[in-house]
Write a protein that holds these residues in place. Structure first.
Motif, mmCIF file in Angstrom:
data_model
loop_
_atom_site.group_PDB
_atom_site.id
_atom_site.type_symbol
_atom_site.label_atom_id
_atom_site.label_comp_id
_atom_site.label_asym_id
_atom_site.label_seq_id
_atom_site.Cartn_x
_atom_site.Cartn_y
_atom_site.Cartn_z
ATOM 1 N N GLU A 187 -49.578 57.839 -55.369
ATOM 2 C CA GLU A 187 -48.471 56.901 -55.548
ATOM 3 C C GLU A 187 -48.838 55.492 -55.098
ATOM 4 O O GLU A 187 -48.509 54.511 -55.773
ATOM 5 N N SER A 188 -49.514 55.359 -53.945
ATOM 6 C CA SER A 188 -49.841 54.023 -53.449
ATOM 7 C C SER A 188 -51.060 54.077 -52.542
ATOM 8 O O SER A 188 -51.400 55.123 -51.981
ATOM 9 N N VAL A 189 -51.719 52.926 -52.407
ATOM 10 C CA VAL A 189 -52.835 52.744 -51.488
ATOM 11 C C VAL A 189 -52.501 51.562 -50.603
ATOM 12 O O VAL A 189 -52.312 50.444 -51.101
ATOM 13 N N ASP A 190 -52.365 51.826 -49.293
ATOM 14 C CA ASP A 190 -51.922 50.789 -48.347
ATOM 15 C C ASP A 190 -50.635 50.116 -48.823
ATOM 16 O O ASP A 190 -50.485 48.888 -48.789
ATOM 17 N N ASN A 191 -49.706 50.971 -49.296
ATOM 18 C CA ASN A 191 -48.370 50.542 -49.739
ATOM 19 C C ASN A 191 -48.378 49.714 -51.015
ATOM 20 O O ASN A 191 -47.340 49.145 -51.387
ATOM 21 N N PHE A 192 -49.496 49.629 -51.712
ATOM 22 C CA PHE A 192 -49.553 48.973 -53.011
ATOM 23 C C PHE A 192 -49.552 50.049 -54.086
ATOM 24 O O PHE A 192 -50.385 50.969 -54.071
ATOM 25 N N ASP A 193 -48.598 49.931 -55.029
ATOM 26 C CA ASP A 193 -48.515 50.912 -56.107
ATOM 27 C C ASP A 193 -49.793 50.902 -56.935
ATOM 28 O O ASP A 193 -50.412 49.848 -57.161
ATOM 29 N N VAL A 194 -50.178 52.082 -57.405
ATOM 30 C CA VAL A 194 -51.398 52.220 -58.202
ATOM 31 C C VAL A 194 -51.094 53.045 -59.447
ATOM 32 O O VAL A 194 -50.042 53.680 -59.561
ATOM 33 N N VAL A 195 -52.033 53.010 -60.376
ATOM 34 C CA VAL A 195 -51.915 53.859 -61.559
ATOM 35 C C VAL A 195 -51.996 55.319 -61.118
ATOM 36 O O VAL A 195 -52.872 55.695 -60.335
ATOM 37 N N SER A 196 -51.065 56.119 -61.609
ATOM 38 C CA SER A 196 -50.986 57.513 -61.171
ATOM 39 C C SER A 196 -52.289 58.253 -61.456
ATOM 40 O O SER A 196 -52.883 58.112 -62.521
ATOM 41 N N GLU A 197 -52.718 59.021 -60.483
ATOM 42 C CA GLU A 197 -53.924 59.847 -60.622
ATOM 43 C C GLU A 197 -53.666 61.162 -59.910
ATOM 44 O O GLU A 197 -53.215 61.183 -58.774
ATOM 45 N N GLU A 198 -53.929 62.266 -60.589
ATOM 46 C CA GLU A 198 -53.668 63.583 -60.017
ATOM 47 C C GLU A 198 -54.933 64.195 -59.441
ATOM 48 O O GLU A 198 -56.039 63.964 -59.941
ATOM 49 N N LEU A 199 -54.765 64.960 -58.378
ATOM 50 C CA LEU A 199 -55.884 65.720 -57.834
ATOM 51 C C LEU A 199 -55.440 67.152 -57.582
ATOM 52 O O LEU A 199 -54.262 67.433 -57.360
ATOM 53 N N ASP A 200 -56.401 68.036 -57.619
ATOM 54 C CA ASP A 200 -56.170 69.472 -57.492
ATOM 55 C C ASP A 200 -56.001 69.831 -56.017
ATOM 56 O O ASP A 200 -56.886 69.583 -55.209
#
Length: 212
Positions: A187-200
């Motif tokens: 959802e975010s990196v250091d409170n900055f929204d990011v492009v969604s990426e899923e991990l297993d």
């Protein structure tokens, strides 16, 4: 994809709400045979999230991975009988973390699972499945000057088998093995929204419970 994930999370929450509603209703029946349990376990699996170099006083060092499926679980909840004595309902809340602690740094991947499962019992054995919902999954790498990765709350499926030394209708010690199917969406990196990426986050675990 967003619509599908939203629908999946909504369905999961509806199922969990229904399970907890049944649990609440059962707790109000006359003399319910509800048991409280607390447990701990170890898990493994998922994807590698980070690698940390550990340095020892002796001068040596080693690398240790943090994964999306590890490593320690603590949980507590209720085991609630149903009108059919062959089945039980279990609801729980817990903490799941893969952490590395050193003299200077503490890093971890943590989440808070809420679960509702239905079990079929046969003698001292039981087999069941149900829903898990992981709240606030977070990978915290601040102590090694890396970001904090926050993931969306994630629904998943649980399959579990267990053995009770004293029988599931009694207090005592129980052992179990489980498999969890789950994906985490960044959802975010250091409170900055990011492009969604899923991990297993799929993982296998063994655990021990004490029922009261």
């Amino acid at each position: 994809m967003k619509a599908l994930n939203s629908a999946k999370q909504l369905l999961t929450m509806l199922i969990l709400s229904s399970i907890f509603s049944v649990a609440s209703a059962a707790s109000l029946t006359e003399k319910p045979d509800i048991r409280i349990f607390f447990g701990a376990g170890v898990t493994g699996g998922g994807e590698k999230l980070a690698t940390v170099e550990l340095e020892y006083d002796s001068g040596g060092s080693s690398n240790e991975d943090i994964t999306s499926g590890g490593r320690i679980t603590l949980t507590g909840g209720l085991i609630i009988p149903t009108p059919d004595p062959s089945f039980d309902l279990q609801v729980s809340f817990g903490w799941h973390t893969h952490a590395i602690f050193t003299s200077d740094d503490n890093i971890d991947f943590s989440r808070w699972p809420v679960e509702g499962l239905v079990f079929y019992k046969h003698r001292n054995y039981r087999f069941g499945s149900g829903i898990t919902y992981h709240i606030n999954p977070e990978l915290d790498l601040q102590d090694i000057n890396q970001p904090v990765y926050k993931f969306k709350n994630a629904p998943g499926w649980v399959f579990e088998a267990g053995y009770s030394l004293n029988g599931w209708q009694n207090s005592g010690f129980a052992l179990g093995a489980r498999f969890v199917l789950i994906d985490y969406e960044l959802e975010s990196v250091d409170n900055f929204d990011v492009v969604s990426e899923e991990l297993d986050g799929n993982h296998f675990g063994i655990h021990a419970n004490w029922m009261f």
